[in-house]
Scaffold this motif. Structure first.
Motif, short mmCIF file in Angstrom:
data_model
loop_
_atom_site.label_atom_id
_atom_site.label_comp_id
_atom_site.label_asym_id
_atom_site.label_seq_id
_atom_site.Cartn_x
_atom_site.Cartn_y
_atom_site.Cartn_z
N ARG A 7 0.84 -1.22 0.00
CA ARG A 7 0.00 0.00 0.00
C ARG A 7 0.86 1.25 0.00
O ARG A 7 2.05 1.24 0.36
N ALA A 9 0.31 5.11 1.61
CA ALA A 9 -0.61 5.64 2.62
C ALA A 9 -0.31 7.11 2.94
O ALA A 9 0.12 7.43 4.04
N THR A 11 -0.59 11.08 3.88
CA THR A 11 -1.41 11.99 4.68
C THR A 11 -1.69 13.21 3.81
O THR A 11 -0.74 13.85 3.35
N GLU A 43 -4.62 8.84 4.62
CA GLU A 43 -4.56 8.89 6.09
C GLU A 43 -5.01 10.27 6.57
O GLU A 43 -4.22 11.11 7.02
N TYR A 171 -1.69 8.59 14.31
CA TYR A 171 -1.19 7.77 13.21
C TYR A 171 -0.86 6.34 13.65
O TYR A 171 -1.24 5.37 12.99
N VAL A 175 -2.74 3.36 11.65
CA VAL A 175 -1.98 2.67 10.61
C VAL A 175 -1.95 1.16 10.87
O VAL A 175 -2.09 0.34 9.95
N ARG A 189 8.23 2.01 2.82
CA ARG A 189 8.01 3.42 3.14
C ARG A 189 9.34 4.05 3.55
O ARG A 189 10.35 3.36 3.72
N LEU A 193 10.08 6.97 8.99
CA LEU A 193 9.10 6.29 9.85
C LEU A 193 9.71 5.12 10.62
O LEU A 193 9.01 4.43 11.36
N1 GLU Z 1 0.73 8.63 6.37
C1 GLU Z 1 2.14 8.53 6.62
C2 GLU Z 1 2.83 9.68 5.96
O1 GLU Z 1 2.31 10.27 5.03
C3 GLU Z 1 2.78 7.27 6.08
C4 GLU Z 1 2.22 6.03 6.66
C5 GLU Z 1 3.02 4.77 6.39
O2 GLU Z 1 3.53 4.58 5.29
O3 GLU Z 1 3.08 3.98 7.31
O4 GLU Z 1 3.94 9.99 6.38
#
Ligand code: GLU
Length: 292
Positions: A7, A9, A11, A43, A171, A175, A189, A193
């Motif tokens: 995926r 994801a 924001t 998100e 988050y 998540v 990602r 993170l």
């Molecule tokens: N929504 C998060 C962001 O835009 C990323 C979430 C993820 O990949 O776990 O930083």
């Protein structure tokens, strides 16, 4: 192994920039090469920061770059009941607690010191909900597909917020609940993170959820050496296919995929076909790099 499910994801607190493009592209190529499913999840749990206009631009940007997702788009803004159910389970297990402290009160500490763990310091005031990082899975260890063995003690990172005082879900909780609900088993990602993953692993463990594979990508830095981000005004990606072409080519270079020079002006579909066929995630060993 069960069928690949990945995926992207984002924001929607702003349009996508080059850093987001490399994350979207790497997770797309990884999923497509595996013949897997690639979902788009918006998100948008923090309404004042996230607008439907940004969501619309993000979809147009992904489309311009040929990054077409499978199935309906998942939105987090209407997932309140699922997040509440997860929080209730954590509360019942003694792993979540209400906290009245404001950041100002603990600003001289590196992490929140856990003052409300046993009883709310200021009863009657609005509360956030926090995770008992000291009581959950410790240490957290996983094999990252790029970084190898990653090991953290979540208690050294602090008691992460699960639901904010002013209402929105955090988050970390959202998540984890949605990745499990959508059957996501491969997470590709940015390394920004990486230090969120220990809390997410604790939550998966506490909620009895499957553990996905993780692949944290090198960070894309601006020429000032800082991470590209909306905050430091990284330029927005275009929404036209013509303008997307050179940037897609640059993104393949930034991901160390060594695209042949002839591909530089090719259509996004031609570039993506080449990139899916030649996707070599092992090339992404080295560290952060400067974006073009
Ligand atoms: N929504 C998060 C962001 O835009 C990323 C979430 C993820 O990949 O776990 O930083």
């Amino acid at each position: 192994m069960s069928a690949y499910r990945g995926r992207f994801a984002p924001t929607p607190s702003g349009p996508l920039h080059f850093g987001s493009l490399t994350a979207a592209l790497a997770s797309f190529l990884d999923a497509r090469q595996a013949g897997g499913h690639w979902a788009l999840r918006i998100e948008d749990i923090d309404p004042p920061r996230c607008s439907p206009e940004n969501t619309d631009i993000i979809k147009r940007q992904l489309t311009a770059f040929g990054l077409c997702w499978d199935g309906p788009v998942r939105y987090q803004h209407d997932r309140h009941a699922a997040y509440q159910q997860a929080l209730n389970r954590l509360i019942d297990a003694g792993l979540a607690y209400p906290c009245s402290c404001s950041r100002r009160q603990w600003q001289t500490h590196a992490i929140y010191p856990g003052w409300c763990r046993d009883a709310v310091c200021e009863p009657g005031k609005p509360v956030a909900w926090r995770l008992r990082s000291d009581l959950g899975l410790r240490p957290v260890i996983w094999q990252d597909r790029r970084l190898g063995t990653c090991r953290f003690d979540p208690a050294e990172l602090g008691d992460s917020v699960l639901k904010r005082k002013d209402g929105p879900w955090a988050y970390q909780l959202a998540v984890v609940v949605d990745d499990a609900d959508q059957g996501i088993n491969q997470i590709v990602r940015g390394a920004d993170l990486l230090d969120n993953t220990p809390w997410q692993r604790q939550l998966q463990h506490a909620l009895d959820l499957p553990v996905p594979h993780y692949f944290h990508l090198p960070l894309m830095l601006g020429d000032d050496g800082h991470k590209l981000s909306k905050q430091n005004l990284a330029p927005a990606l275009p929404v036209s296919e013509q303008q997307a072409r050179p940037l897609l080519f640059q993104a393949l270079i930034a991901l160390d995929q060594l695209p042949p020079h002839e591909l530089a002006s090719a259509s996004v579909d031609e570039q993506l076909s080449w990139a899916i066929a030649h996707w070599t995630p092992e090339r992404l060993r080295c560290n952060d790099r400067i974006a073009p």
